[in-house]
Write an enzyme that holds these catalytic residues in place. Structure first.
Site, PDB file in Angstrom:
ATOM      1  N   GLU A   4       0.804  -1.227   0.000  1.00  0.00           N
ATOM      2  CA  GLU A   4       0.000   0.000   0.000  1.00  0.00           C
ATOM      3  C   GLU A   4       0.836   1.276   0.000  1.00  0.00           C
ATOM      4  OE1 GLU A   4      -4.021  -1.357   2.243  1.00  0.00           O
ATOM      5  OE2 GLU A   4      -2.335  -0.942   3.558  1.00  0.00           O
TER       6      GLU A   4
HETATM    7  C1  TNX Z   1      -4.237  -4.227   4.741  1.00  0.00           C
HETATM    8  S1  TNX Z   1      -2.359  -6.427   4.400  1.00  0.00           S
HETATM    9  C2  TNX Z   1      -3.014  -3.838   5.216  1.00  0.00           C
HETATM   10  C3  TNX Z   1      -2.895  -3.325   6.589  1.00  0.00           C
HETATM   11  C4  TNX Z   1      -4.215  -3.262   7.285  1.00  0.00           C
HETATM   12  C5  TNX Z   1      -5.043  -4.462   6.932  1.00  0.00           C
HETATM   13  C6  TNX Z   1      -6.347  -4.526   7.643  1.00  0.00           C
HETATM   14  C7  TNX Z   1      -1.416  -5.282   4.244  1.00  0.00           C
HETATM   15  C8  TNX Z   1      -0.164  -5.683   3.760  1.00  0.00           C
HETATM   16  N1  TNX Z   1      -1.837  -4.044   4.555  1.00  0.00           N
HETATM   17  O1  TNX Z   1      -2.277  -2.072   6.582  1.00  0.00           O
HETATM   18  O2  TNX Z   1      -3.996  -3.210   8.649  1.00  0.00           O
HETATM   19  O3  TNX Z   1      -5.279  -4.461   5.543  1.00  0.00           O
HETATM   20  O4  TNX Z   1      -7.022  -5.690   7.337  1.00  0.00           O
END
Ligand code: TNX
Length: 539
Positions: free
Chosen positions: A349
């Site tokens: 992300e």
């Molecule tokens: C996605 S999974 C994210 C996290 C969040 C999560 C909540 C991932 C690599 N990043 O930053 O906490 O979803 O489900």
């Protein structure tokens, strides 16, 4: 991937969940005592399902004169003794027996043998074990301490659930006769805890480690940094922890691990045969660092601390040299604290980092991990850059269709599977679950168990799959009761996918074995979710 963000749940709901599965502390009923006197647990009634079970003979009855006999070749008998002491620690309070741990050979009892060359053991890997039960002895043999330890976990489940209580219970303590020969399908069987969104103490982590060990999980992945908090002391950048760690989601006080705390977590995890995999999430998810040091920002202005739950708004400054000085210092100190081979660099992300910058960043950071002797692990977005030779990608998508992940796997990148709609322990079970998020959908017990890691990523070679991991993100959770309510009963299912041969996979038989864990969790004070899909025995 689009995801919806759940709003932070109010403390009222959190309290409801904490009470929902409250532990039964009462003495076992006459009915359950009678049940345990009936027939001992069949050898195949355990989670994860063993690779091979041959019933026959026995049973063995643990009694007031039972000894725990440990043996190993020169140099390994200490390791066998440690597992023996651990087993005694489990059995003594509930049986009330002395159960001395002795290195004296011969004789009956519970025998823990580190015997790398013994027949039937030689071919097993370091985590495999053989457990033989006849009316004279229980013998667990393994090549290495991990195998003995896993064998001990199997033995626990063969005893009545009341063995897990901390006060004296009536028994009898009978174990079915026969032989289990067992070893894991996958080398990586992980659980991740997000200690950034909410901070968890060393004792809370230890409690979770004990629960993970029950199901033969062997990696403890700690998500040590994110926008809301930096949780590990770094001497060369002290404000990361003291300032960057000073809050959490919702604005609470946060916290961080001193180096001594972290070493204690590593030591405790190792005593339960888990390797700690520390994660510093970069280049996104870095607001806590950007708040702590102005020079890490491209504009030289420190960001405010953040206590919300948005993602994708922060980035390290990719063009600046100071960024790599910082990363080098952090990775050097963390690598020095971490005996395990792996260091997770996040990489998910990074919505505020351009693609070119993301690739450039990963091209510079992966060699730093290698320089300090570690293997880099990253979230699967790393496959959109240039994964280094030997790098591991952790998949958190929804359907395994991403071509870039399969292509990387074909080129040698190994995969850890954590599909969010299966393995994410922070997803709600259903619309009524008072904790958790729902951006990947609701994940009930069956949904979480009923998939095959070996065939999940379209077009990836089965041999690229290193294993599975169950992440627990903590935007909505802050206590051990919350952890347990979301992890149980889903975590044992992911553990079974990681351990048991594909041929044992079957929801209808699994749910019966899973149901038998319920009284065990009650005895251990684990506050689990009583999924309506599982035929739990009445309490
Ligand atoms: C996605 S999974 C994210 C996290 C969040 C999560 C909540 C991932 C690599 N990043 O930053 O906490 O979803 O489900």
């Amino acid at each position: 991937m689009r995801r919806r963000r759940a709003r932070l749940l109010c403390s009222l709901l959190l309290t409801v969940a904490a009470g929902a599965g409250a532990a039964t502390t009462a003495e076992p009923s006459a009915a359950s005592a009678a049940a345990s006197a009936a027939a001992p647990t069949p050898l195949d009634r355990v989670v994860p399902a063993p690779a091979s079970v041959r019933p026959g003979g026995g049973p063995y009855v643990i009694g007031p004169d039972t000894r725990i006999r440990v043996s190993g070749s020169v140099g390994s008998s200490r390791a066998a003794r440690q597992v023996g002491d651990y087993l005694a620690g489990v059995l003594r309070p509930s049986t009330g027996y002395r159960l001395p741990v002795t290195a004296r050979r011969g004789g009956d009892g519970i025998r823990l043998r580190l015997a790398p060359r013994a027949p039937g053991v030689r071919k097993l890997g370091a985590e495999g074990y053989r457990l033989e039960v006849n009316h004279r002895a229980i013998t667990i043999s393994a090549r290495a301490s991990a195998g003995l330890f896993h064998g001990v976990q199997t033995l626990r489940q063969l005893l009545p659930a009341s063995i897990e209580r901390t006060t004296r219970q009536p028994g009898p303590w009978r174990v079915s006769g026969g032989t289990i020969t067992d070893e894991p399908r996958y080398a990586w069987r992980g659980a991740m805890l997000d200690v950034s969104r909410h901070f968890f103490t060393v004792d809370q982590i230890k409690r979770y480690v004990d629960q993970l060990a029950l199901y033969k999980i062997n990696k403890l992945h700690l998500h040590l940094s994110d926008d809301q908090g930096w949780r590990i002391a770094i001497d060369s950048w002290p404000r990361l922890a003291t300032y960057g760690g000073s809050t959490q989601v919702g604005g609470g006080p946060g916290g961080f691990y001193t180096k001594a705390d972290y070493r204690e977590i590593v030591r405790y995890a190792a005593s339960r045969e888990l390797t700690v995999v520390p994660e510093i999430d970069m280049p996104g998810h870095t607001n806590a660092a950007l708040a702590s040091y102005a020079e890490l920002n491209c504009d030289g202005i420190a960001r405010p601390l953040y206590t919300g739950t948005d993602v994708g708004f922060s980035s390290l400054c990719v063009p600046q040299q100071v960024t790599y000085d910082f990363v080098d210092d952090v990775i050097r100190e963390l690598a020095a604290l971490t005996p395990g081979r792996y260091l997770h660099i996040g990489g998910d992300e990074a919505h505020s980092t351009s693609h070119a910058d993301y690739v450039a960043f990963m091209d510079r950071v992966q060699p730093i991990v290698a320089k300090y002797g570690k293997t880099a692990v990253g979230w699967h977005q790393l496959t959109g850059a240039h994964p280094a030779k030997g790098a591991i990608a952790q998949y958190w998508g929804l359907d395994g269709s991403e071509k870039q992940v399969a292509d990387a796997a074909k080129a040698g990148t190994r995969l850890i599977l954590s599909p969010a709609n299966r393995a994410y322990l922070d997803m709600k079970y259903d619309a009524n679950t008072p904790l958790g998020l729902d951006w990947a959908g609701y994940v009930e017990a069956k949904q979480s168990y009923d998939w095959d890691p070996g065939a999940y990523i379209k077009d990836a070679p089965a041999s690229s799959v290193l294993g599975v991991e169950a992440p627990l993100w903590s935007e909505t959770i802050s206590t051990s009761a919350h952890i347990e309510y979301l992890a149980f009963p889903r975590l044992p299912g992911i553990a079974e996918l990681g351990w048991s041969p594909r041929a044992t996979h079957d929801w209808d038989t699994y749910k019966v074995r899973l149901a038998a864990q319920g009284p065990r969790w009650d005895a251990l004070g684990i506050t689990y979710y009583r999924s309506p899909q599982v035929p739990w025995p009445a309490r």
